[in-house]
Every structure is written in structure tokens, then in C-alpha cells.
Write an enzyme that holds these catalytic residues in place. Sequence first.
Site, PDB file in Angstrom:
ATOM      1  N   ASP A 217       0.822  -1.205   0.000  1.00 10.99           N
ATOM      2  CA  ASP A 217       0.000   0.000   0.000  1.00 10.99           C
ATOM      3  C   ASP A 217       0.863   1.265   0.000  1.00 10.99           C
ATOM      4  OD1 ASP A 217      -2.866   0.924   0.480  1.00 10.99           O
ATOM      5  OD2 ASP A 217      -1.890   1.898   2.169  1.00 10.99           O
ATOM      6  N   GLU A 277       1.682  -0.506  -4.967  1.00 11.60           N
ATOM      7  CA  GLU A 277       0.756   0.575  -5.312  1.00 11.60           C
ATOM      8  C   GLU A 277       1.584   1.844  -5.219  1.00 11.60           C
ATOM      9  OE1 GLU A 277      -3.276   2.865  -3.872  1.00 11.60           O
ATOM     10  OE2 GLU A 277      -1.637   2.454  -2.506  1.00 11.60           O
TER      11      GLU A 277
HETATM   12  C1  GLC Z   1      -4.289   2.968  -0.651  1.00 13.52           C
HETATM   13  C2  GLC Z   1      -5.522   2.110  -0.524  1.00 13.52           C
HETATM   14  C3  GLC Z   1      -6.648   2.963  -0.047  1.00 13.52           C
HETATM   15  C4  GLC Z   1      -6.276   3.560   1.302  1.00 13.52           C
HETATM   16  C5  GLC Z   1      -4.957   4.293   1.246  1.00 13.52           C
HETATM   17  C6  GLC Z   1      -4.421   4.554   2.614  1.00 13.52           C
HETATM   18  O1  GLC Z   1      -4.407   3.928  -1.636  1.00 13.52           O
HETATM   19  O2  GLC Z   1      -5.796   1.480  -1.741  1.00 13.52           O
HETATM   20  O3  GLC Z   1      -7.851   2.259   0.050  1.00 13.52           O
HETATM   21  O4  GLC Z   1      -7.275   4.461   1.703  1.00 13.52           O
HETATM   22  O5  GLC Z   1      -3.979   3.529   0.582  1.00 13.52           O
HETATM   23  O6  GLC Z   1      -3.974   3.374   3.213  1.00 13.52           O
END
Ligand code: GLC
Length: 554
Positions: A217, A277
Site C-alpha cells: 500500500d 501501489e
Molecule cells: C491505498 C488504498 C486505499 C487507502 C490508502 C491509505 O491507496 O488502496 O484504500 O485508503 O492507501 O492506506
Amino acid sequence: MTDQLLAPADASLDATWWRQACVYQIYPRSFADSNSDGLGDIAGVTSRMGYLAALGVDAIWLSPFYPSALADGGYDVADYRNVDPQLGTLDDFDAMVAAAHNAGIKVIVDIVPNHTSDLHGWFQEALASEPGSAARNRYIFRDGKGPDGAEPPADWVSHFGGSAWTRLQGDPNEQWYLHLFAREQPDLNWDNREVRDDFLTTIRFWSDRGVDGFRVDVAHALAKDLSEPLRSSVSLDSNLPLDGSDPLYDRDEVHEIYAQWREVFNSYDPPRTAVAEAWAPAERRMLYARPTELGQAFNFDLVTIGFGADAFRTVITTCLDEAELTGASSTWVLSNHDIVRHASRFGLPAGTDLGAWLMSGGTSPTLDEEKGLRRARAASLLMLALPGSAYLYQGEELGLFEVADLPLEALQDPIWERTGNEKKGRDGCRVPLPWSDSGDSLGFGTGSSWLPQPESYAQASVAAQDGRANSTLELYREALRLRRQLQSAEELVWVGGEEPQVLHFARPGGWQSVTNFGTKPVPMPPGVIRLSSSPIVDGTLPAETTVWLTDWPA
Ligand code: GLC
């Protein structure tokens, strides 16, 4: 050539299984509720393993299921090495992994390293400790600016709206702490050795339990330039500089962290996989995907474009080139738990402001559902023919639309509150799945569900689509079955044609995908039709349709 000859070797023995996997994202609280408390759980996932196997996915990725106060749907983790009691136990988790592996399905879990929950033991300890203490040094605490420290230490803003700093009330120095997301998600200090070591323990913990991979994440935010004076961050995620000079995002030092994680991943057999991500500029995104780091990075480029041949072609070419540069495989995403479902996106006029559309309750502009679903099916079939990994989001195989008219009092996303009710947030793609066409929560559980399901969900349910010719569920099942058989080297060759609205490519072995993005039928290229996203009429390729062809009969 027959399908049988093309069948891949047993994927479970293959250390590169992830390179062209179809990964199905489960948002655990909305997938299946085994104890009817309104919240999906781990045993619910286990109970639906047969469905996932029949769908034909290679892996499941579970969004966070760890203990959490749900300030951000579980992305506020209070304990990284446990299961939220409302979702089950570690034994339930082990049983779920065993069931997945028995069904030939890999398991990927979500790791949230940028921030913890404010209920995490470390943050509670930090609150009870002095400014400057070792406990506070695991997070990012600072004195405020201005004569009485009443101004935040820097102008950094939260992704969910407002300042990224919160001041502690009743604290000796009334210090501020950093949270790039909700105030219940304090950012960790990755310059701290203990923080780094603890995450190595966490990835070992889940790897030892048989987890096959990790989704990381906000992977691009861990390394921060915290030297004084704190500098302005140029933007949230877009328009980041290409030299890694932003103080918060995509800094070069972040890669040291993932190189260390890779050593841990590679100490397992087969090596554990990971996907970042990382909302970094395209040119730098692939650095996270180097084989010496995470191996893959999400590209969200298909999410940001409209339904058009040129745009798809550009994204596909760029992403494949990028992947080749580092030896990673490409990733493809049309929907996930953070974005408006693609059946809705493609049914709205080009350029629609999705936030404003959500605020109108999904009424303005009008959603053309028929068009949206037709295009979504075409785009999904195209995506599933591309080299690399396809990441599906639960419910897209049912053709679900965004639920844009949730009652305001039901909204849970912190974005709603933090923007002073100016943005609705992401609840509309997180509504619990409909499994049957009747019952209180349409088979999600036997009681109600934590977000209400719209009436239309009955017709979209698994039961309503199961075995129904041309249903979206059967389209995905057949696509995944064929994909497994036809998948070969990670190569794609564009096939030129007369029609500018048509995207036609071939994969090695004679598998071709042709998409007509236009609004009029076009001549069907030669080949044996194996699957099409809309019914074929008069032997032509219909408008807004993808067809898969092979050179040989089924
Ligand atoms: C990422 C996740 C999202 C979350 C954010 C903070 O973007 O996909 O759902 O709110 O991180 O952890």
C-alpha cells in the site's frame, strides 16, 4: 494445434506464476458474511473458494483483514500480525489459505507500511511518551510553527482532505503528528531502524503462514525528507518531479527498503511475490517493479482513460515498453476498491467529473447502463488478452455498477467527513456482493449488510447469472478458462487494419484479440471465433465489442 497442447505446466511449481496471473481482489468486509453480523469475514472467503476456482482465477488478493477500527476501511491497521476478531482468527486464516491452495489458488495479502492505526500499540505508547522519546521517534512528531506552535509544521495536505497534521490536545508540548491519510492513520518514520525491522518480521510472519505474495500500500511514500525546515510537497500524486526531489513521494531512498524486502521474499521457495501501489510518474513507476525489489507495480493507466482505441493503444504500448525495461511483467487494472466501477465509468459521457456525478447521487449526467456494461465487457476481454497480470476487483465479473445513491447516513469513507461532505468517497464500489437473487442481503449473509445493496443487485447476483448464456459471469468464466489455455510468451504484435476504431493484436501461438471501439459494426477479421463480449450478428464485429480469435477450431 489443440487447447490441450497449449495447457501450461502445473503453475504451483512455477516460481514465475505471477507474471501472467489473473488476480482477484477481495475486499473482505464486502465479500461473504459467514456469521451474519453484516460484515464479510475470512470464513466467508473460504466458503466461496469453489466459486473462485470455477471462475478460474490464479490468485486472490485480500485487502486488509487485520484488527482495525475501520477509520479507513481496514487500511488503518492496529496489529499487523493478526486477524480482526470481527473477521475471524488466525486459524480461520490458515484454513482459508489451505482451501485456496487446495483449489490451486495463490494468496496475496495487503501490507500497509506507510502508516498504522492510531490504536496500534506503538502509537498509543508514543502518545504516553515525552516529545523526543524513542516511542515518538517511530512516528513523525513535530512542534508547531508560530509563536505558540499553533500552526502545523508544514503545509502538507491529507489525501482525504484538510491538513496532514493533527495537534495533540493535552500533550506537554501540544506536538503535531503527520498523517498523509486520515488522522487515525499516523505516518511511520521509516528512518527508524525498529520500524524497518518490524515490517521484515511481518512479511516473514505471513510468508511462514503460506502467503504467496504481498500488495504494498502507498509504496511510494515511505521515504521522506524530514530535514528542517520541512519543504513544501509539490503535489499529492500527480505531477511529481522526475528526479525524486519531492519531500514526501517517490524518493530514491525508498528503493533501499524494497531491496531489503526482496531478500526476505527470495529466502522462500518459491520466492514470495509483491506488487507496488506506487502513484509515481510512469517513468519512475517501474523502478519499484525491478526484480531486485517488488517485481511488479500497478499501472492505473486504463483507469484514467476513456473508451477509445487510441487511448488504449497508447497505454498498452507504453506499459509493455516500461515493463520490458526492467524485466517486470505488466499489470492491468480496470476497477478496484478505490475507484468508480468501470461499468459506470464507461457508461458516462467522456470527461465526466466522477466526483460530481457521485455527489448528484448518480443522476447527473445520466448513466447509460447498457452502453456502460457493453463497453466494460469489451474492455475486460481486451485486458484479459494482454501479456502480464490482470487484477480483477470483486463484482466486476457480475458487471456491477457503482452504487452512487447510497443513503448519506450510510457512508463510511473518511473522505466524506474530511472534505466537509464535499466528496462522497469510495463506498459505492464497496457494497457487499449479491450471491443470490433474494434474501435480506442477497446471500452475502442472512441478515443485513454493512452497506445497503440496491434493488438492482438481485438481477446482477451470482445466482441470477450462473449458467445464463451471455451473462457477464459466464463471459468472465469462459475468458479465464480460455486465457489459461491460450496464454504463452509475454509478447504482443499489433495487427494493422483499415479501421481506426479497431484495436487488433496477436499473441504468440495464434491467439488474437480484436476490439471495435466504434459505434458501428466492422468486418470480422479471419479466424475462428472463440469468445465475444457481445453477440455476433451477421458475421460482423459489433460496435463496442471485443472478440477472441484463434487460427484453429476449439
Ligand atoms: C491505498 C488504498 C486505499 C487507502 C490508502 C491509505 O491507496 O488502496 O484504500 O485508503 O492507501 O492506506
